[in-house]
Motif scaffolding. Sequence first.
Motif, mmCIF file in Angstrom:
data_model
loop_
_atom_site.group_PDB
_atom_site.id
_atom_site.type_symbol
_atom_site.label_atom_id
_atom_site.label_comp_id
_atom_site.label_asym_id
_atom_site.label_seq_id
_atom_site.Cartn_x
_atom_site.Cartn_y
_atom_site.Cartn_z
ATOM 1 N N MET A 1 0.939 -1.158 0.090
ATOM 2 C CA MET A 1 -0.201 -0.008 0.036
ATOM 3 C C MET A 1 0.996 1.145 -0.077
ATOM 4 O O MET A 1 1.712 1.116 0.670
ATOM 5 N N GLN A 2 0.582 2.064 -0.677
ATOM 6 C CA GLN A 2 1.549 3.275 -0.916
ATOM 7 C C GLN A 2 0.652 4.501 -0.468
ATOM 8 O O GLN A 2 1.436 5.534 -0.427
ATOM 9 N N LYS A 3 -0.637 4.690 -0.756
ATOM 10 C CA LYS A 3 -1.445 5.971 -0.481
ATOM 11 C C LYS A 3 -2.639 5.446 0.416
ATOM 12 O O LYS A 3 -3.295 4.430 0.392
ATOM 13 N N VAL A 4 -2.757 6.492 1.518
ATOM 14 C CA VAL A 4 -3.868 6.280 2.594
ATOM 15 C C VAL A 4 -4.494 7.572 2.601
ATOM 16 O O VAL A 4 -3.947 8.651 2.814
ATOM 17 N N VAL A 5 -5.850 7.585 2.182
ATOM 18 C CA VAL A 5 -6.698 8.888 2.503
ATOM 19 C C VAL A 5 -7.642 8.792 3.724
ATOM 20 O O VAL A 5 -8.685 7.945 3.616
ATOM 21 N N LEU A 6 -7.429 9.451 4.681
ATOM 22 C CA LEU A 6 -8.138 9.156 5.875
ATOM 23 C C LEU A 6 -8.755 10.591 6.210
ATOM 24 O O LEU A 6 -8.946 10.976 7.407
ATOM 25 N N SER A 7 -9.085 11.472 5.152
ATOM 26 C CA SER A 7 -9.595 12.835 5.443
ATOM 27 C C SER A 7 -11.154 12.690 5.933
ATOM 28 O O SER A 7 -11.799 11.606 5.809
ATOM 29 N N ASP A 8 -11.425 13.619 6.978
ATOM 30 C CA ASP A 8 -12.759 13.781 7.376
ATOM 31 C C ASP A 8 -13.153 12.632 8.075
ATOM 32 O O ASP A 8 -14.482 12.209 8.191
ATOM 33 N N ASN A 9 -12.186 12.160 9.132
ATOM 34 C CA ASN A 9 -12.604 10.935 9.804
ATOM 35 C C ASN A 9 -12.678 11.207 11.382
ATOM 36 O O ASN A 9 -12.626 10.239 12.169
ATOM 37 N N LYS A 10 -12.282 12.497 11.916
ATOM 38 C CA LYS A 10 -12.304 12.595 13.265
ATOM 39 C C LYS A 10 -11.426 12.149 13.956
ATOM 40 O O LYS A 10 -11.552 11.585 15.173
ATOM 41 N N ILE A 11 -10.381 11.640 13.270
ATOM 42 C CA ILE A 11 -9.054 11.220 13.927
ATOM 43 C C ILE A 11 -8.448 12.279 14.928
ATOM 44 O O ILE A 11 -8.131 13.407 14.329
ATOM 45 N N ASP A 12 -7.951 11.730 16.185
ATOM 46 C CA ASP A 12 -7.490 12.542 16.968
ATOM 47 C C ASP A 12 -6.289 11.917 17.715
ATOM 48 O O ASP A 12 -5.812 10.716 17.152
ATOM 49 N N GLY A 13 -5.568 12.344 18.509
ATOM 50 C CA GLY A 13 -4.641 11.737 19.159
ATOM 51 C C GLY A 13 -4.934 10.761 20.269
ATOM 52 O O GLY A 13 -4.061 10.120 20.765
ATOM 53 N N GLY A 14 -6.164 10.728 20.856
ATOM 54 C CA GLY A 14 -6.527 9.764 21.887
ATOM 55 C C GLY A 14 -6.755 8.299 21.215
ATOM 56 O O GLY A 14 -6.710 8.227 20.133
ATOM 57 N N GLY A 15 -6.831 7.370 22.023
ATOM 58 C CA GLY A 15 -7.203 5.997 21.875
ATOM 59 C C GLY A 15 -6.087 5.542 20.838
ATOM 60 O O GLY A 15 -4.887 5.752 21.049
ATOM 61 N N ALA A 16 -6.219 4.720 19.586
ATOM 62 C CA ALA A 16 -5.114 4.159 18.947
ATOM 63 C C ALA A 16 -4.508 5.309 18.170
ATOM 64 O O ALA A 16 -3.388 5.139 17.524
ATOM 65 N N GLY A 17 -5.367 6.651 17.836
ATOM 66 C CA GLY A 17 -4.874 7.427 17.079
ATOM 67 C C GLY A 17 -4.232 7.100 15.557
ATOM 68 O O GLY A 17 -4.795 6.227 15.146
ATOM 69 N N LEU A 18 -2.848 7.253 15.435
ATOM 70 C CA LEU A 18 -2.054 7.070 14.222
ATOM 71 C C LEU A 18 -1.510 5.639 14.196
ATOM 72 O O LEU A 18 -0.890 5.609 13.307
ATOM 73 N N LYS A 19 -1.466 5.151 15.425
ATOM 74 C CA LYS A 19 -0.521 4.205 15.756
ATOM 75 C C LYS A 19 -0.579 2.835 14.661
ATOM 76 O O LYS A 19 0.317 2.367 14.180
ATOM 77 N N PRO A 20 -1.932 2.541 14.053
ATOM 78 C CA PRO A 20 -1.910 1.524 13.114
ATOM 79 C C PRO A 20 -1.162 1.826 11.922
ATOM 80 O O PRO A 20 -0.664 0.959 11.207
ATOM 81 N N LEU A 21 -1.072 3.129 11.635
ATOM 82 C CA LEU A 21 -0.309 3.544 10.165
ATOM 83 C C LEU A 21 1.258 3.426 10.485
ATOM 84 O O LEU A 21 1.921 3.231 9.524
ATOM 85 N N GLY A 22 1.769 3.083 11.739
ATOM 86 C CA GLY A 22 3.042 2.988 11.960
ATOM 87 C C GLY A 22 3.682 1.682 11.484
ATOM 88 O O GLY A 22 4.831 1.775 11.138
ATOM 89 N N SER A 23 2.862 0.585 11.186
ATOM 90 C CA SER A 23 3.296 -0.421 10.559
ATOM 91 C C SER A 23 3.223 -0.636 9.175
ATOM 92 O O SER A 23 3.727 -1.583 8.583
ATOM 93 N N LEU A 24 2.830 0.336 8.438
ATOM 94 C CA LEU A 24 2.646 0.323 6.988
ATOM 95 C C LEU A 24 3.989 0.946 6.391
ATOM 96 O O LEU A 24 3.833 2.130 6.035
ATOM 97 N N VAL A 25 5.230 0.243 6.515
ATOM 98 C CA VAL A 25 6.197 1.083 5.974
ATOM 99 C C VAL A 25 6.276 1.505 4.746
ATOM 100 O O VAL A 25 7.336 2.122 4.443
ATOM 101 N N ALA A 26 5.388 0.792 3.847
ATOM 102 C CA ALA A 26 5.612 1.309 2.372
ATOM 103 C C ALA A 26 4.820 2.492 1.972
ATOM 104 O O ALA A 26 4.923 2.793 0.844
ATOM 105 N N LEU A 27 4.016 3.178 3.050
ATOM 106 C CA LEU A 27 3.268 4.230 2.625
ATOM 107 C C LEU A 27 4.059 5.416 2.189
ATOM 108 O O LEU A 27 4.946 5.650 2.861
#
Length: 124
Positions: A1-27
């Motif tokens: 996977m090279q591109k992820v679009v997560l716009s307009d999703n109410k993502i914040d720093g709480g909970g899991a936040g952006l942690k799941p993206l940290g394992s997608l090293v090809a992004l």
Amino acid sequence: MQKVVLSDNKIDGGGAGLKPLGSLVALETIDLSNNRIEKISDLEPLAGLPALVVLDLFQNPVTTVENYRQQVFDLCTSLKYLDGMDKDGNEMEDYGEDDEEEEDEEDVDGSDGEDDDVIDDDEG
């Protein structure tokens, strides 16, 4: 996977936040525009993405943090473009254009786009 679009999703720093993206090293490209990311520290999971070149954080509270751009470039060392501009403020070519042109050229069913077998139920 090279591109992820997560716009307009109410993502914040709480909970899991952006942690799941940290394992997608090809992004290479991440669009997080119009979310609720408030702190530079919320972006730390992205620091370990060696291929990340383009990051969009438009319309997030974090963009109002003092020295925001410099801090994000320092955090994500592979980053070349933040919010459509490089470190020097030069606009990225083709920024803001979506892939609609490419999608329009290629029909989903593999046909040439001609409607040879269209049946019009409105006739007669």
